[in-house]
Design a protein around this motif. Sequence first.
Motif, PDB file in Angstrom:
ATOM      1  N   LEU B 121     -18.203   2.610  -3.296  1.00  0.00           N
ATOM      2  CA  LEU B 121     -16.984   2.222  -3.998  1.00  0.00           C
ATOM      3  C   LEU B 121     -16.669   0.761  -3.715  1.00  0.00           C
ATOM      4  N   ASP B 122     -16.237   0.040  -4.743  1.00  0.00           N
ATOM      5  CA  ASP B 122     -15.789  -1.321  -4.484  1.00  0.00           C
ATOM      6  C   ASP B 122     -14.319  -1.279  -4.055  1.00  0.00           C
ATOM      7  N   ALA B 123     -13.784  -2.444  -3.713  1.00  0.00           N
ATOM      8  CA  ALA B 123     -12.429  -2.474  -3.136  1.00  0.00           C
ATOM      9  C   ALA B 123     -11.407  -1.901  -4.116  1.00  0.00           C
ATOM     10  N   GLY B 124     -11.569  -2.216  -5.403  1.00  0.00           N
ATOM     11  CA  GLY B 124     -10.634  -1.709  -6.401  1.00  0.00           C
ATOM     12  C   GLY B 124     -10.686  -0.192  -6.511  1.00  0.00           C
ATOM     13  N   GLU B 127      -9.072   1.478  -3.532  1.00  0.00           N
ATOM     14  CA  GLU B 127      -7.618   1.509  -3.628  1.00  0.00           C
ATOM     15  C   GLU B 127      -7.172   2.572  -4.641  1.00  0.00           C
ATOM     16  N   ARG B 128      -7.792   2.562  -5.810  1.00  0.00           N
ATOM     17  CA  ARG B 128      -7.405   3.470  -6.896  1.00  0.00           C
ATOM     18  C   ARG B 128      -7.552   4.935  -6.504  1.00  0.00           C
ATOM     19  N   PHE B 129      -8.668   5.236  -5.832  1.00  0.00           N
ATOM     20  CA  PHE B 129      -8.957   6.640  -5.537  1.00  0.00           C
ATOM     21  C   PHE B 129      -8.646   7.002  -4.088  1.00  0.00           C
ATOM     22  N   GLY B 130      -7.811   6.182  -3.454  1.00  0.00           N
ATOM     23  CA  GLY B 130      -7.509   6.377  -2.038  1.00  0.00           C
ATOM     24  C   GLY B 130      -7.063   7.789  -1.684  1.00  0.00           C
TER      25      GLY B 130
END
Lengths: 95, 396
Positions: B121-124, B127-130
């Motif tokens: 997973l990339d950083a975005g 965050e989105r799927f945290g």
Amino acid sequence: MTETTVRIPTPLRPLTDGAADVVVEGSDVAAALGALGARYTGLLERVLDEDGALRPFVNVFVGSTNLRELDGLRTELREGDVISILPAVAGGGPA
Amino acid sequence: MRASDQRLAELRETIPEVTPAEARALQEQGAALIDVREPDEVAQGSPAGAERLVRGFLELRIEDAVPDKDRTVLVMCAGGVRSLFAAEGLRQLGYSAVRSVLGGFNRWKEDGLPVEHPRVLDAGERERFGRHLLMPEVGEQGQVKLLESRVLLVGAGGLGSPAALYLAAAGVGTLGLVDDDVVERSNLQRQILHTDDRVGTPKVASAELTLKALVPGVTIESYELRLDSGNVDEVFAGYDVVLDGSDNFPTRYLVNDACVKLDIPNVHGSIYRFEGQVSVFWPGYPGRRGPCYRCLYPAPPPPELAPSCAEAGVLGVLPGVVGTLEAVEVIKLLLGIGDPLVGRLLHFDALAQRFSEYAIEPNPECAWCHAEGEFPEYVDYQSFCSSAGVGAKAAG
């Protein structure tokens, strides 16, 4: 006599004056459905064909078990059993 | 001597170390190789077949990855230092055969041992799927699985709307949408993918706008067509799950037959006024043998007994409940978690606010899911259902 509750699906409720649960008497499913049919004209032919067999687009359950896995219409009932009629519905909510 | 150096020296005394080549041999004999490096390091390459559990969550997640505490566990980092601390953490949890890999991934690579580049997973995305990543049932691997999954929705209407929204939001990477209708104002009472200013535009185009606004990275594959016997194999090929949100019997039987033939799980939802039915028709499910749609309903009802939503009406929020339940089943199937509705019919009565569950069994006489050898030809679904005569509206 054995008293059971028949759950009427929405598509058939116009035939039961809107009733969702109907209490009937009958020692087996055939008798219970017969009692239902006697009370509400036109209901039985939606569930059974002219030979009295279950229609292929309707399933009937006693409790959570399909009649096809029991003794069919001759399935004996116990006091308080719930019979559910489930017809195939197509809808997904178009136009 | 710094305290950390002193601690390392102690750990070297107590934690057995193995070379990468020895680790590879042990891995082939059944040992678990755990790569504890950070996601950006793993993205550059990681040993083939390794479990990736970042150091910070290692102790919290190892028991899901390696339930057997007597299994040999090989811990690897980049150079063989962090792995010593990590290995000590595992020993304290009760793992009895923990080894640290000498020289770490750097030496593994130098020694020419097999490397793979896992999707991370990339950083975005992190965050989105945290909120998914926090749950062991999903986690990073599950989220990657969702991102690599392909789900086909038959119908971008009442059921397809909530299902597509939640599947896109959950991170399902590719959504196929089959629908040949255009948006009508009367759809908007329940088809929440669409908007008032899109009345008259194709539903698949409208759906794509909505879904991409929610999740810009989602891939939408649009099929502005009506499914039929001639195109169904081509449309369905390569999808992991099909979600049936159609509105007519010919399409429902076609979806069933194609899913049985291609061994794709068919997540079924259907609605009428205030009640709905949900099930998963997947005779190929490894967990138990359930029925197909034809086992349950060998033939459709004639038209006078099966009015469509257009004729009979439907509570607007009802497909929200049923389509959302379908989305839940899709996610479970994609992740391989929980107990799917295979062999179980869930019935929802909105007026009574009552869910009932019924057992549904395969029919040993079924010509479709019990076909031996050659799969039967697709039939002419319009004429098969012609007595049902549900018109020619597309999946919706």
